[in-house]
Design an enzyme around this catalytic site. Structure first.
Site, mmCIF file in Angstrom:
data_model
loop_
_atom_site.group_PDB
_atom_site.id
_atom_site.type_symbol
_atom_site.label_atom_id
_atom_site.label_comp_id
_atom_site.label_asym_id
_atom_site.label_seq_id
_atom_site.Cartn_x
_atom_site.Cartn_y
_atom_site.Cartn_z
ATOM 1 N N CYS A 38 -8.251 87.555 67.572
ATOM 2 C CA CYS A 38 -9.352 87.330 68.195
ATOM 3 C C CYS A 38 -10.399 88.289 68.307
ATOM 4 O O CYS A 38 -9.856 89.494 68.483
ATOM 5 C CB CYS A 38 -8.874 86.476 69.548
ATOM 6 S SG CYS A 38 -10.256 85.973 70.407
ATOM 7 N N SER A 40 -11.827 88.938 71.012
ATOM 8 C CA SER A 40 -11.708 89.385 72.450
ATOM 9 C C SER A 40 -10.950 90.817 72.387
ATOM 10 O O SER A 40 -11.063 91.649 72.950
ATOM 11 C CB SER A 40 -11.321 88.476 73.261
ATOM 12 O OG SER A 40 -11.957 87.479 73.206
ATOM 13 N N HIS A 43 -12.892 93.765 71.291
ATOM 14 C CA HIS A 43 -13.756 94.395 72.388
ATOM 15 C C HIS A 43 -12.944 95.488 72.805
ATOM 16 O O HIS A 43 -13.632 96.432 73.359
ATOM 17 C CB HIS A 43 -14.144 93.300 73.232
ATOM 18 C CG HIS A 43 -15.125 92.173 72.827
ATOM 19 N ND1 HIS A 43 -16.398 92.832 72.274
ATOM 20 C CD2 HIS A 43 -15.265 90.979 72.991
ATOM 21 C CE1 HIS A 43 -17.145 91.534 71.992
ATOM 22 N NE2 HIS A 43 -16.381 90.531 72.150
ATOM 23 N N HIS A 59 -3.295 88.240 72.172
ATOM 24 C CA HIS A 59 -3.219 87.463 73.405
ATOM 25 C C HIS A 59 -3.414 85.768 72.901
ATOM 26 O O HIS A 59 -3.437 84.905 73.621
ATOM 27 C CB HIS A 59 -4.366 87.468 74.412
ATOM 28 C CG HIS A 59 -5.745 87.215 73.688
ATOM 29 N ND1 HIS A 59 -6.520 88.236 73.065
ATOM 30 C CD2 HIS A 59 -6.435 86.097 73.766
ATOM 31 C CE1 HIS A 59 -7.588 87.626 72.637
ATOM 32 N NE2 HIS A 59 -7.713 86.317 72.966
ATOM 33 N N CYS A 162 -5.705 80.338 72.443
ATOM 34 C CA CYS A 162 -7.118 80.673 73.160
ATOM 35 C C CYS A 162 -8.147 80.366 72.236
ATOM 36 O O CYS A 162 -8.716 79.625 73.159
ATOM 37 C CB CYS A 162 -7.199 82.707 72.661
ATOM 38 S SG CYS A 162 -8.663 82.917 73.062
#
Length: 360
Positions: A38, A40, A43, A59, A162
């Site tokens: 992902c 995320s 980041h 995650h 997610c």
């Protein structure tokens, strides 16, 4: 166990041997089967969001329960589970008022005086987003996972942890789309495509997808978009307003850029709602103009699709098993853990939807 460890932001992850503790009360040890890659995670890897190091990202996962702590009652050994980063305590104000995704109660983590869940020798490996899933095993609080139908393929189930929970949850929970209403989805990565698919399931009228990549726009149309537009076109927002005859009821931003958030607001009709899902740079702000406010427009966040994941995730699994939720189309590639840095490189290019790391 083997895990992909991040020792320093803006450096490649390293495959290392990491020790995992035995489950304490209310903890569950899971053998990881699959993990989605992902943005995320990117980041944190690229340093846009801070995190203690070393750490193991990841995650969006699914796996099989290997062991449980003494007081675990929600899952048992052998259960197939999907994990969710928005672990909940069950007793704080957020939880008891039905906003479980907002829970930040520290009781779901180990006390600072207890041994860490993950370690390398004497060094603590900090758990990322309550999961640290780029590893052969995950040790999590029991409220960070939920049992699912064992017939559900685990590589597809991982996406529900997610991307689908966030994108579909934005439609089903955060915005509560009414059949016949118009929806615009800005960004057709994993989250955006899940939102498009969910809008179709919810009975939305026109579903307009915006993305600069033609292949992603084609996938959006396959998943239920009635129209797709190049997000880089100078007339993109105007086209959405024209197609929807005055603007959409709901605009869902699934990119994490100020420009795409501004587009989400611009395409709204009077009284419409823009929901921001993407992780923006921390210094950025998104807002409404005075005229937007006078027009009754609304702007909101949608953390993890405002989920109640012990209920939502089994329902999303059921949607897949019944052929309503198309997870196969979202997956662009499957790869071993050793290729995790290649997956992040693909994410940086912005052309891919979802890569999935598979184990064993």
């Amino acid at each position: 166990m083997k895990a992909a460890v991040l020792f320093e932001a803006k450096t490649p992850l390293s495959i290392e041997e990491v020790s995992v503790s035995k489950p304490s009360p209310h903890e569950v040890l899971i053998r990881t089967a699959a993990v989605g890659v992902c943005r995320s995670d990117l980041h944190f890897v690229d340093g846009a969001y801070p995190h203690p190091m070393p750490t193991i990202p990841g995650h969006e996962a699914a796996g099989v329960v290997e062991a449980v702590g003494d007081e675990v009652s929600s899952v048992k050994v052998g259960d197939h589970v999907v994990t969710c980063l928005s672990v909940f305590c069950g007793h704080c104000e957020h939880c008891v008022t039905g906003h479980m995704s907002l829970c930040v109660d520290s009781s779901t983590k180990r006390p600072k005086t207890a041994p860490p869940r993950l370690s390398m020798g004497d060094q603590t490996v900090h758990q990322m987003l309550n999961l640290s899933a780029y590893a052969e095993q995950m040790l999590v609080h029991e409220h960070a996972c939920v049992a699912i139908d064992r017939d559900m393929p685990l590589d597809r189930a991982a996406l529900i942890g997610c991307a689908v929970t966030t994108g579909a949850g934005a439609v089903f929970n955060t915005t509560d789309v009414t059949p016949g209403e118009t929806v615009c989805v800005v960004g057709c990565g994993g989250i955006g495509l899940a939102a498009v698919n969910a809008a179709k399931i919810a009975g939305a009228g026109k579903i307009i997808a915006l993305d600069p990549v033609a292949e992603k726009r084609a996938l959006a149309e396959k998943l239920g978009a009635t129209h797709s537009i190049d997000a880089l076109s100078e007339t993109a927002a105007d086209e959405v307003v024209e197609i929807s005859r005055g603007g959409v009821h709901h605009a869902i931003e699934a990119v994490g850029r100020p420009q795409s958030a501004a587009t989400a607001v611009k395409v709204l009709r009077r009284g419409g709602t823009a929901t921001i899902l993407g992780m923006m740079p921390l210094a950025e702000k998104v807002g409404l103009s005075a005229m937007d406010l006078l027009s009754g427009k609304k702007l909101q966040g949608g953390l993890m699709g405002s989920n109640r994941f012990p209920v939502d995730i089994p329902r999303l699994v059921d949607f897949y098993m019944r052929g309503l939720l198309d997870l196969d189309t979202i997956i662009a590639d499957r790869m071993p853990l050793e290729r995790i840095n290649d997956a992040f490189d693909e994410l940086r290019k912005g052309d891919t939807t979802r890569s999935v790391v598979v184990f064993g």
